[in-house]
Write a protein that holds these residues in place. Structure first.
Motif, PDB file in Angstrom:
ATOM      1  N   VAL A  64       0.861  -1.175   0.000  1.00  0.00           N
ATOM      2  CA  VAL A  64       0.000   0.000   0.000  1.00  0.00           C
ATOM      3  C   VAL A  64       0.900   1.229   0.000  1.00  0.00           C
TER       4      VAL A  64
ATOM      5  N   ARG B 215      -3.303   1.014  -4.399  1.00  0.00           N
ATOM      6  CA  ARG B 215      -3.955   1.419  -3.159  1.00  0.00           C
ATOM      7  C   ARG B 215      -2.978   2.306  -2.380  1.00  0.00           C
TER       8      ARG B 215
ATOM      9  N   ASP C  41      -7.789   6.534   2.836  1.00  0.00           N
ATOM     10  CA  ASP C  41      -7.381   5.383   2.031  1.00  0.00           C
ATOM     11  C   ASP C  41      -8.067   5.483   0.673  1.00  0.00           C
TER      12      ASP C  41
ATOM     13  N   LYS D 199      -8.488   2.930  -1.367  1.00  0.00           N
ATOM     14  CA  LYS D 199      -9.260   1.705  -1.590  1.00  0.00           C
ATOM     15  C   LYS D 199      -9.453   0.982  -0.256  1.00  0.00           C
TER      16      LYS D 199
END
Length: 281
Positions: free
Chosen positions: A75, A111, A264, A266
């Motif tokens: 991420v 992400r 965030d 995703k």
């Protein structure tokens, strides 16, 4: 927008200090950093780190902002983005964000996460427009060390042989690991692990503003917090939504210095355990 160079860092550090100070002053909060030397040192370290990428915004030969993004986990992280106060509200921040997000996505980090200062509504709106969704309310908590034993928990320095267990634990709780951060923390001698009858049930890459922590339960995070003589940086970022841990911190003399928002691009749902994030997502 171009890649950051070593020669840019002092100017970027001065802009970072002034940007954070200006916003904090507007909302009657203490500045996050004491001076430009500190911010320049931080950006210098990020610029030299192999798993961070930095970019600057330049107009007519003058730098007016920068962004540094992290590739330390699957991420991606928007770690630091700052714009000269005199250049704000002229799309500089949006252009830097677009560059940072595209850079991460091109390297497989579709992400992405960031942590936003709760009192800065303009940045909240910008990040939301760029596709980030608020997923947790956070509190920066500071105070004196907590002297308390947590039954059934033992904290020790992390060693390289612990890395796989730490990464597995993080994946169990978040759905992804932060292997780059774990490896760096162990190499720098600041990683900690919690041992219980379940084996390694928690770990931290630093009990402070820049380090993150995860645990199977709040007891693991409490053990990490009570294991240190002082918190690094402005404090530890505790999820306010974790009422039991948040109240424990308050009852043990810690106080809230500011609110933050975890965002965030995703979201995958709530954590399957206890955690605190580090500011450099």
């Amino acid at each position: 927008i171009r890649p950051a160079q070593k020669a840019d860092i002092r100017k970027c550090g001065e802009i970072m200090y002034q940007a954070f100070k200006t916003i904090a002053d507007e909302h009657n909060f203490p500045p996050d950093f004491p001076n430009a030397d500190v911010t320049s040192s931080l950006l210098g370290m990020l610029n030299e780190a192999p798993d961070f990428d930095g970019f600057v915004a330049e107009e007519n030969g003058s730098i007016n902002g920068s962004i540094f993004v992290s590739r330390r986990s699957s991420v991606g992280g928007i770690s630091v983005v700052t714009v000269d106060p005199e250049s704000q509200n002229h799309t500089v921040g949006r252009q830097l964000m677009n560059k940072g997000m595209i850079n991460l996505a091109d390297q497989g980090h579709t992400r992405q996460q960031l942590i936003q200062a709760g009192y800065h509504s303009r940045s909240l709106c910008l990040y939301a427009k760029l596709g980030f969704i608020a997923t947790d309310l956070l509190s920066t908590m500071t105070g004196k060390p907590i002297i308390n034993d947590i039954p059934g928990r033992m904290v020790r320095p992390a060693v390289q042989d612990d890395a796989d267990a730490c990464n597995s634990l993080c994946h169990q709780i978040h759905g992804f690991d932060r292997a780059g951060e774990v490896s760096a923390a162990i190499a720098n001698g600041i990683g900690l692990v919690v041992e219980s009858d379940q084996g390694i049930s928690g770990y931290s890459t630093g009990v402070g503003f820049a380090g993150h922590g995860v645990g199977l339960s709040n007891e693991d995070l409490k053990a990490l917090i009570t294991s240190v003589d002082e918190f690094s940086g402005p404090g530890v970022i505790i999820p306010t939504t974790n009422g039991e841990l948040f109240n424990w911190c308050l009852e043990n003399g810690m106080r809230v210095s500011q609110q933050l928002t975890l965002m965030d691009s995703k979201p995958s749902g709530p954590a399957n355990g206890a955690y605190w994030p580090g500011i450099l997502c």
